[in-house]
Write a protein that holds these residues in place. Structure first.
Motif, PDB file in Angstrom:
ATOM      1  N   THR A   1       0.851  -1.181  -0.017  1.00  0.00           N
ATOM      2  CA  THR A   1      -0.073   0.047   0.155  1.00  0.00           C
ATOM      3  C   THR A   1       0.690   1.281   0.166  1.00  0.00           C
ATOM      4  O   THR A   1       2.213   1.130   0.030  1.00  0.00           O
ATOM      5  CB  THR A   1      -0.920  -0.042   1.259  1.00  0.00           C
ATOM      6  OG1 THR A   1      -0.227   0.183   2.450  1.00  0.00           O
ATOM      7  CG2 THR A   1      -1.820  -1.202   1.415  1.00  0.00           C
ATOM      8  N   ASN A   2       0.235   2.449  -0.148  1.00  0.00           N
ATOM      9  CA  ASN A   2       1.142   3.649  -0.266  1.00  0.00           C
ATOM     10  C   ASN A   2       0.881   4.213   1.163  1.00  0.00           C
ATOM     11  O   ASN A   2       1.361   5.663   1.178  1.00  0.00           O
ATOM     12  CB  ASN A   2       0.413   4.608  -1.289  1.00  0.00           C
ATOM     13  CG  ASN A   2       0.824   3.969  -2.888  1.00  0.00           C
ATOM     14  OD1 ASN A   2       1.832   3.464  -2.738  1.00  0.00           O
ATOM     15  ND2 ASN A   2      -0.051   4.140  -3.686  1.00  0.00           N
ATOM     16  N   GLU A   3       0.633   3.907   2.160  1.00  0.00           N
ATOM     17  CA  GLU A   3       0.419   4.611   3.699  1.00  0.00           C
ATOM     18  C   GLU A   3       0.652   3.145   4.518  1.00  0.00           C
ATOM     19  O   GLU A   3       0.607   1.903   4.253  1.00  0.00           O
ATOM     20  CB  GLU A   3      -0.902   4.835   3.821  1.00  0.00           C
ATOM     21  CG  GLU A   3      -1.954   4.242   3.573  1.00  0.00           C
ATOM     22  CD  GLU A   3      -3.497   5.243   3.978  1.00  0.00           C
ATOM     23  OE1 GLU A   3      -4.160   4.658   4.453  1.00  0.00           O
ATOM     24  OE2 GLU A   3      -3.385   6.188   3.507  1.00  0.00           O
ATOM     25  N   VAL A   4       1.091   3.443   5.694  1.00  0.00           N
ATOM     26  CA  VAL A   4       1.147   2.595   6.863  1.00  0.00           C
ATOM     27  C   VAL A   4       0.091   2.924   7.846  1.00  0.00           C
ATOM     28  O   VAL A   4       0.223   4.238   8.313  1.00  0.00           O
ATOM     29  CB  VAL A   4       2.687   2.730   7.386  1.00  0.00           C
ATOM     30  CG1 VAL A   4       2.660   1.409   8.436  1.00  0.00           C
ATOM     31  CG2 VAL A   4       3.545   2.315   6.289  1.00  0.00           C
TER      32      VAL A   4
ATOM     33  N   ALA B   1      15.348   4.211   6.597  1.00  0.00           N
ATOM     34  CA  ALA B   1      14.081   4.019   6.202  1.00  0.00           C
ATOM     35  C   ALA B   1      13.434   3.256   7.423  1.00  0.00           C
ATOM     36  O   ALA B   1      14.234   2.435   8.339  1.00  0.00           O
ATOM     37  CB  ALA B   1      13.775   3.455   4.987  1.00  0.00           C
ATOM     38  N   ASP B   2      12.227   3.755   8.016  1.00  0.00           N
ATOM     39  CA  ASP B   2      11.414   2.842   8.615  1.00  0.00           C
ATOM     40  C   ASP B   2      10.693   1.996   7.932  1.00  0.00           C
ATOM     41  O   ASP B   2       9.906   0.924   8.554  1.00  0.00           O
ATOM     42  CB  ASP B   2      10.607   3.738   9.701  1.00  0.00           C
ATOM     43  CG  ASP B   2      11.394   4.898  10.287  1.00  0.00           C
ATOM     44  OD1 ASP B   2      12.208   4.202  11.111  1.00  0.00           O
ATOM     45  OD2 ASP B   2      11.146   6.020  10.410  1.00  0.00           O
ATOM     46  N   ALA B   3      10.171   2.268   6.849  1.00  0.00           N
ATOM     47  CA  ALA B   3       9.421   1.376   5.952  1.00  0.00           C
ATOM     48  C   ALA B   3       9.649   1.534   4.566  1.00  0.00           C
ATOM     49  O   ALA B   3      10.345   2.472   3.962  1.00  0.00           O
ATOM     50  CB  ALA B   3       7.853   1.939   6.189  1.00  0.00           C
ATOM     51  N   ILE B   4       9.146   0.459   3.909  1.00  0.00           N
ATOM     52  CA  ILE B   4       8.987   0.715   2.260  1.00  0.00           C
ATOM     53  C   ILE B   4       7.486   0.473   2.102  1.00  0.00           C
ATOM     54  O   ILE B   4       6.792  -0.340   2.427  1.00  0.00           O
ATOM     55  CB  ILE B   4       9.569  -0.600   1.526  1.00  0.00           C
ATOM     56  CG1 ILE B   4      10.995  -0.491   2.195  1.00  0.00           C
ATOM     57  CG2 ILE B   4       9.649  -0.523  -0.019  1.00  0.00           C
ATOM     58  CD1 ILE B   4      11.929  -1.827   1.961  1.00  0.00           C
ATOM     59  N   ILE B   5       6.966   1.377   1.320  1.00  0.00           N
ATOM     60  CA  ILE B   5       5.635   1.332   0.822  1.00  0.00           C
ATOM     61  C   ILE B   5       5.602   1.144  -0.785  1.00  0.00           C
ATOM     62  O   ILE B   5       6.589   1.537  -1.336  1.00  0.00           O
ATOM     63  CB  ILE B   5       4.951   2.689   1.171  1.00  0.00           C
ATOM     64  CG1 ILE B   5       5.598   4.077   0.512  1.00  0.00           C
ATOM     65  CG2 ILE B   5       4.874   3.125   2.618  1.00  0.00           C
ATOM     66  CD1 ILE B   5       4.761   5.317   0.617  1.00  0.00           C
ATOM     67  N   GLY B   6       4.349   0.735  -1.348  1.00  0.00           N
ATOM     68  CA  GLY B   6       4.215   0.603  -2.608  1.00  0.00           C
ATOM     69  C   GLY B   6       5.150  -0.754  -3.260  1.00  0.00           C
ATOM     70  O   GLY B   6       5.525  -0.485  -4.306  1.00  0.00           O
TER      71      GLY B   6
ATOM     72  N   TYR C   1      11.152  -3.761  -5.445  1.00  0.00           N
ATOM     73  CA  TYR C   1      11.220  -2.171  -5.231  1.00  0.00           C
ATOM     74  C   TYR C   1      10.091  -1.626  -4.587  1.00  0.00           C
ATOM     75  O   TYR C   1       9.103  -2.028  -4.545  1.00  0.00           O
ATOM     76  CB  TYR C   1      11.507  -1.391  -6.755  1.00  0.00           C
ATOM     77  CG  TYR C   1      10.409  -1.595  -7.614  1.00  0.00           C
ATOM     78  CD1 TYR C   1       9.447  -0.867  -7.775  1.00  0.00           C
ATOM     79  CD2 TYR C   1      10.051  -3.079  -8.463  1.00  0.00           C
ATOM     80  CE1 TYR C   1       8.446  -0.741  -8.636  1.00  0.00           C
ATOM     81  CE2 TYR C   1       8.984  -3.079  -9.278  1.00  0.00           C
ATOM     82  CZ  TYR C   1       8.287  -1.926  -9.335  1.00  0.00           C
ATOM     83  OH  TYR C   1       7.216  -1.887 -10.136  1.00  0.00           O
ATOM     84  N   GLY C   2      10.323  -0.592  -4.257  1.00  0.00           N
ATOM     85  CA  GLY C   2       9.436   0.346  -3.453  1.00  0.00           C
ATOM     86  C   GLY C   2       9.881   1.681  -3.120  1.00  0.00           C
ATOM     87  O   GLY C   2      11.222   1.885  -3.114  1.00  0.00           O
ATOM     88  N   THR C   3       8.986   2.299  -2.325  1.00  0.00           N
ATOM     89  CA  THR C   3       9.539   3.805  -1.763  1.00  0.00           C
ATOM     90  C   THR C   3      10.065   3.712  -0.252  1.00  0.00           C
ATOM     91  O   THR C   3       9.029   3.387   0.589  1.00  0.00           O
ATOM     92  CB  THR C   3       8.564   4.918  -1.951  1.00  0.00           C
ATOM     93  OG1 THR C   3       8.060   4.798  -3.334  1.00  0.00           O
ATOM     94  CG2 THR C   3       9.093   6.289  -1.694  1.00  0.00           C
ATOM     95  N   ALA C   4      11.279   4.224  -0.009  1.00  0.00           N
ATOM     96  CA  ALA C   4      11.674   3.976   1.239  1.00  0.00           C
ATOM     97  C   ALA C   4      11.238   5.267   1.726  1.00  0.00           C
ATOM     98  O   ALA C   4      11.276   6.638   1.516  1.00  0.00           O
ATOM     99  CB  ALA C   4      13.142   4.171   1.267  1.00  0.00           C
ATOM    100  N   VAL C   5      10.537   5.123   2.885  1.00  0.00           N
ATOM    101  CA  VAL C   5      10.082   6.387   3.735  1.00  0.00           C
ATOM    102  C   VAL C   5      10.430   6.378   5.329  1.00  0.00           C
ATOM    103  O   VAL C   5      10.877   5.205   5.954  1.00  0.00           O
ATOM    104  CB  VAL C   5       8.679   6.499   3.709  1.00  0.00           C
ATOM    105  CG1 VAL C   5       7.988   6.543   2.375  1.00  0.00           C
ATOM    106  CG2 VAL C   5       7.921   5.007   4.474  1.00  0.00           C
ATOM    107  N   GLN C   6      10.432   7.584   5.902  1.00  0.00           N
ATOM    108  CA  GLN C   6      10.539   7.587   7.536  1.00  0.00           C
ATOM    109  C   GLN C   6       9.262   7.649   8.094  1.00  0.00           C
ATOM    110  O   GLN C   6       8.319   8.518   7.366  1.00  0.00           O
ATOM    111  CB  GLN C   6      11.765   8.723   7.617  1.00  0.00           C
ATOM    112  CG  GLN C   6      12.885   8.260   7.508  1.00  0.00           C
ATOM    113  CD  GLN C   6      13.926   9.379   7.860  1.00  0.00           C
ATOM    114  OE1 GLN C   6      13.792  10.489   8.212  1.00  0.00           O
ATOM    115  NE2 GLN C   6      15.254   8.945   8.117  1.00  0.00           N
ATOM    116  N   LEU C   7       8.975   7.048   9.279  1.00  0.00           N
ATOM    117  CA  LEU C   7       7.573   7.326   9.829  1.00  0.00           C
ATOM    118  C   LEU C   7       7.568   7.835  10.958  1.00  0.00           C
ATOM    119  O   LEU C   7       8.768   7.994  11.850  1.00  0.00           O
ATOM    120  CB  LEU C   7       6.983   5.804   9.906  1.00  0.00           C
ATOM    121  CG  LEU C   7       6.801   5.018   8.633  1.00  0.00           C
ATOM    122  CD1 LEU C   7       6.500   3.754   9.084  1.00  0.00           C
ATOM    123  CD2 LEU C   7       5.820   5.547   7.805  1.00  0.00           C
TER     124      LEU C   7
END
Length: 126
Positions: free
Chosen positions: A10-13, A78-83, A101-107
């Motif tokens: 998904t695109n959110e956590v 990163a804290d998470a990978i989305i998408g 692959y996915g988008t690395a994000v901080q949460l």
């Protein structure tokens, strides 16, 4: 990182707000079945149906690509990978590239959301 990354398609956590996008995290593996596996699989293919030797090879490649993607995201903080997605491309006969692959994000946890270590997000707040 001392904690596990969240990986989601998904695109959110849920329970977290994305505070920073760090770019694409990816893991690439190129595999060939090898002579023994290819030989055994060729006999299985005669009968049709699922070919366990190739199925196992695909699963191993996906697992390794996934682990490499997580390592790449962790290196970026990163804290998470989305998408998250997988892709596979046949490069030559019996040679396949598997990409995770996915988008690395901080949460940042939302209020009252348990963190991954089990503590509450609002502990220590005044």
């Amino acid at each position: 990182m001392g904690r596990k990354l969240i990986v989601t398609t998904t695109n959110e956590v849920v329970g977290y707000r994305i505070t920073r996008y760090l770019g694409i995290a990816r893991g690439v593996v190129v595999r060939s079945p090898g002579m023994g596996r290819a030989f055994t699989a060729s006999f299985a293919a005669i009968g049709g149906g699922n070919i366990r030797e190739y199925e196992d090879l695909c699963e191993e490649a996906r697992r390794e690509a996934h682990a490499r993607m997580i390592d790449h995201a962790a290196e970026r903080g990163a804290d998470a990978i989305i998408g998250m997605r997988y892709d596979a491309t046949e490069m030559a006969q019996s040679l396949t590239e598997v990409l995770a692959y996915g988008t690395a994000v901080q949460l940042e946890p939302l209020d009252e959301t348990p963190l991954r270590d089990g503590s509450a997000a609002d502990e220590g707040r005044s």
